[in-house]
Design a protein around this motif. Structure first.
Motif, PDB file in Angstrom:
ATOM      1  N   PHE A  50      37.200  50.045  59.734  1.00 21.78           N
ATOM      2  CA  PHE A  50      38.129  49.829  60.791  1.00 21.78           C
ATOM      3  C   PHE A  50      38.858  48.505  60.440  1.00 21.78           C
ATOM      4  O   PHE A  50      38.333  47.716  59.675  1.00 21.78           O
ATOM      5  N   HIS A  51      40.294  48.628  60.897  1.00 22.74           N
ATOM      6  CA  HIS A  51      40.944  47.509  60.861  1.00 22.74           C
ATOM      7  C   HIS A  51      40.753  46.709  62.263  1.00 22.74           C
ATOM      8  O   HIS A  51      41.198  47.172  63.073  1.00 22.74           O
ATOM      9  N   VAL A  52      39.923  45.544  61.921  1.00 26.12           N
ATOM     10  CA  VAL A  52      39.349  44.988  63.310  1.00 26.12           C
ATOM     11  C   VAL A  52      40.333  43.703  63.697  1.00 26.12           C
ATOM     12  O   VAL A  52      40.818  43.013  62.816  1.00 26.12           O
ATOM     13  N   ILE A  53      40.377  43.936  65.044  1.00 29.10           N
ATOM     14  CA  ILE A  53      41.594  42.588  65.634  1.00 29.10           C
ATOM     15  C   ILE A  53      40.782  42.132  66.753  1.00 29.10           C
ATOM     16  O   ILE A  53      40.337  42.661  67.886  1.00 29.10           O
ATOM     17  N   ARG A  54      40.631  40.674  66.762  1.00 24.51           N
ATOM     18  CA  ARG A  54      40.158  39.882  67.925  1.00 24.51           C
ATOM     19  C   ARG A  54      41.372  38.807  68.327  1.00 24.51           C
ATOM     20  O   ARG A  54      42.056  38.475  67.473  1.00 24.51           O
ATOM     21  N   PHE A  55      41.087  38.845  69.403  1.00 23.02           N
ATOM     22  CA  PHE A  55      42.177  37.899  70.230  1.00 23.02           C
ATOM     23  C   PHE A  55      41.734  36.753  71.280  1.00 23.02           C
ATOM     24  O   PHE A  55      40.693  37.445  71.938  1.00 23.02           O
ATOM     25  N   ASP A  56      42.257  35.723  71.584  1.00 25.57           N
ATOM     26  CA  ASP A  56      41.988  34.895  72.687  1.00 25.57           C
ATOM     27  C   ASP A  56      42.699  35.681  73.867  1.00 25.57           C
ATOM     28  O   ASP A  56      44.141  35.973  73.770  1.00 25.57           O
ATOM     29  N   ASN A  57      42.102  36.190  75.027  1.00 28.11           N
ATOM     30  CA  ASN A  57      42.658  36.387  76.330  1.00 28.11           C
ATOM     31  C   ASN A  57      43.740  35.137  76.699  1.00 28.11           C
ATOM     32  O   ASN A  57      43.587  34.142  76.268  1.00 28.11           O
ATOM     33  N   ARG A  58      44.776  35.638  77.627  1.00 27.32           N
ATOM     34  CA  ARG A  58      45.375  34.531  78.202  1.00 27.32           C
ATOM     35  C   ARG A  58      44.421  33.479  78.957  1.00 27.32           C
ATOM     36  O   ARG A  58      43.373  33.927  79.326  1.00 27.32           O
ATOM     37  N   ASP A  59      44.790  32.353  78.813  1.00 21.68           N
ATOM     38  CA  ASP A  59      44.017  31.335  79.567  1.00 21.68           C
ATOM     39  C   ASP A  59      42.563  30.940  78.913  1.00 21.68           C
ATOM     40  O   ASP A  59      41.855  30.430  79.521  1.00 21.68           O
ATOM     41  N   VAL A  60      42.717  31.130  77.692  1.00 14.85           N
ATOM     42  CA  VAL A  60      41.434  30.745  77.068  1.00 14.85           C
ATOM     43  C   VAL A  60      41.916  30.414  75.351  1.00 14.85           C
ATOM     44  O   VAL A  60      42.856  31.124  75.062  1.00 14.85           O
ATOM     45  N   GLY A  61      41.126  29.447  74.919  1.00 15.07           N
ATOM     46  CA  GLY A  61      41.371  29.302  73.496  1.00 15.07           C
ATOM     47  C   GLY A  61      42.746  28.851  73.038  1.00 15.07           C
ATOM     48  O   GLY A  61      43.360  27.887  73.749  1.00 15.07           O
ATOM     49  N   ARG A  62      43.403  29.484  72.227  1.00 11.71           N
ATOM     50  CA  ARG A  62      44.671  29.034  71.668  1.00 11.71           C
ATOM     51  C   ARG A  62      45.644  30.084  72.215  1.00 11.71           C
ATOM     52  O   ARG A  62      47.072  29.795  71.668  1.00 11.71           O
ATOM     53  N   SER A  63      45.467  30.729  73.022  1.00 14.54           N
ATOM     54  CA  SER A  63      46.456  31.607  74.014  1.00 14.54           C
ATOM     55  C   SER A  63      47.044  30.871  75.012  1.00 14.54           C
ATOM     56  O   SER A  63      46.700  29.911  75.321  1.00 14.54           O
ATOM     57  N   THR A  64      48.031  31.231  75.415  1.00 10.39           N
ATOM     58  CA  THR A  64      48.764  30.694  76.445  1.00 10.39           C
ATOM     59  C   THR A  64      47.890  30.304  77.716  1.00 10.39           C
ATOM     60  O   THR A  64      47.267  31.086  78.115  1.00 10.39           O
ATOM     61  N   ASP A  79      43.453  51.122  57.868  1.00 11.52           N
ATOM     62  CA  ASP A  79      42.191  51.796  58.518  1.00 11.52           C
ATOM     63  C   ASP A  79      42.442  51.977  59.922  1.00 11.52           C
ATOM     64  O   ASP A  79      43.416  51.312  60.444  1.00 11.52           O
ATOM     65  N   PRO A  80      41.765  52.743  60.767  1.00 12.72           N
ATOM     66  CA  PRO A  80      41.970  52.785  62.375  1.00 12.72           C
ATOM     67  C   PRO A  80      41.810  51.522  62.810  1.00 12.72           C
ATOM     68  O   PRO A  80      40.989  50.892  62.463  1.00 12.72           O
ATOM     69  N   ALA A  81      42.434  51.020  63.790  1.00 15.44           N
ATOM     70  CA  ALA A  81      42.556  50.017  64.485  1.00 15.44           C
ATOM     71  C   ALA A  81      41.451  49.805  65.442  1.00 15.44           C
ATOM     72  O   ALA A  81      41.162  50.818  66.114  1.00 15.44           O
ATOM     73  N   LEU A  82      40.653  48.757  65.612  1.00 14.47           N
ATOM     74  CA  LEU A  82      39.766  48.569  66.464  1.00 14.47           C
ATOM     75  C   LEU A  82      39.905  47.209  67.209  1.00 14.47           C
ATOM     76  O   LEU A  82      39.810  46.149  66.334  1.00 14.47           O
ATOM     77  N   LEU A  83      40.160  47.151  68.280  1.00 15.55           N
ATOM     78  CA  LEU A  83      40.744  46.137  69.218  1.00 15.55           C
ATOM     79  C   LEU A  83      39.259  45.587  69.964  1.00 15.55           C
ATOM     80  O   LEU A  83      38.584  46.176  70.577  1.00 15.55           O
ATOM     81  N   LEU A  84      38.934  44.311  69.582  1.00 14.61           N
ATOM     82  CA  LEU A  84      37.797  43.790  70.407  1.00 14.61           C
ATOM     83  C   LEU A  84      38.328  42.793  71.382  1.00 14.61           C
ATOM     84  O   LEU A  84      39.257  41.596  71.343  1.00 14.61           O
ATOM     85  N   VAL A  85      37.851  42.769  72.685  1.00 15.34           N
ATOM     86  CA  VAL A  85      38.197  42.048  73.714  1.00 15.34           C
ATOM     87  C   VAL A  85      37.163  41.277  74.379  1.00 15.34           C
ATOM     88  O   VAL A  85      36.141  41.951  74.986  1.00 15.34           O
TER      89      VAL A  85
END
Length: 301
Positions: free
Chosen positions: A52-66, A23-29
């Motif tokens: 939608f193909h939903v993608i969520r992520f941790d920004n840098r400097d938060v959560g489990r991102s660097t 499905d079309p990607a949907l990026l959640l920031v």
């Protein structure tokens, strides 16, 4: 899909996906000092159910991102005086992170949705990487102007306060913050909020990251003139009782972007109350449909 990690340049980004990859990607920031799980699992699932193909992520400097520990932590004085030299990175770097994640996932284009600081990052993606953006949704955000979308004075302690180190106290702190900045016109699920706060604590605290992210916002300045040159289907969503980013920020964003639609949500503050999800999801879905129908021109007139 279970949480994964992608290597983007010299940093790692934690991310999760929902729905069919075809499905079309949907990026959640997500926004300042807030982990990807603030995009509620059920919210993501509802978007996925709409194709939608939903993608969520941790920004840098938060959560489990660097965590950018090799960069200095801005002082309170630098933040209050809006000293741009305090920043070790800016919103362009954070936008490049998001685009790098799309690269790692093999995604050429995506619908991009950002909340608060995430809205600023989403706008920056559309400005600096327009070829990657199918549609843009800026949610409870602003243009970077010092005169629009600024916090009420009473909320500055929320922006600049240091969360407690102990878990239970941290959870109560988050609940107290949302009593100040959250929605007044929707029911608040305190158990759900505390659950999210507890998960965030367990995934990893990074108080210094909040200051670095705030410095990134300050260093990035006003995007108004660059927003005027965008050519992408855009919806701007803002709560009418947002105390952290005043509704003038949303109105200014919609005014700046050609063809943008402004969707005010009565009674919504600086959060994503479940009661507002139908309006938010409908606005995102309708805006994505504008992209499929031929872009900005299809939604104007």
């Amino acid at each position: 899909m279970a949480e994964q990690t992608a290597r983007v340049g010299e940093i790692d980004l934690a991310y999760e996906t929902f729905g069919d990859p075809s499905d079309p990607a949907l990026l959640l920031v997500m926004g300042l000092a807030t982990q990807m799980i603030a995009w509620h699992d059920d919210f993501c699932a509802q978007l996925a159910a709409r194709g939608f193909h939903v993608i969520r992520f941790d920004n840098r400097d938060v959560g489990r991102s660097t965590a950018m520990r090799d960069m200095p932590v801005p002082t309170m004085r630098q933040l209050v005086l809006r000293d741009r030299k305090a920043a070790g990175y800016d919103l362009s770097d954070m936008a490049a992170d998001a685009v790098g994640l799309l690269d790692e996932l093999g995604i050429e284009k995506a619908h991009v949705v950002g909340a608060s600081m995430g809205g600023m990052i989403a706008q920056t993606i559309a400005i600096e990487h327009p070829e990657r953006v199918l549609s843009l949704c800026s949610l409870m955000s602003n243009t970077g102007s010092r005169w629009r979308g600024q916090p009420r004075l009473a909320t500055y302690r929320v922006l600049l306060g240091v969360p407690p180190k102990e878990r239970d106290a941290y959870v109560e702190h988050v609940a107290a913050v949302y009593r100040v900045i959250g929605s007044k016109g929707f029911d608040r699920d305190e158990d759900d909020l505390r659950g999210m706060a507890g998960r965030s604590y367990d995934r990893g605290r990074n108080p210094a990251g909040s200051g670095r992210q705030l410095a990134a916002i300050i260093a990035s300045g006003d995007r108004t003139e660059r927003l005027k040159r965008l050519d992408v289907p855009t919806v701007v969503i803002h709560g009418t009782v947002d105390r952290l980013v005043s509704p003038s920020g949303g109105r200014a964003t919609a005014k700046a972007i050609p063809g943008a639609r402004f969707v005010p949500i009565a009674g919504m503050g600086h959060d994503l109350p479940r009661g507002a999800w139908p309006q938010i999801i409908r606005a995102i879905t309708e805006n994505a449909a504008r992209a499929r129908a031929g872009g900005v021109a299809a939604g104007t007139g």
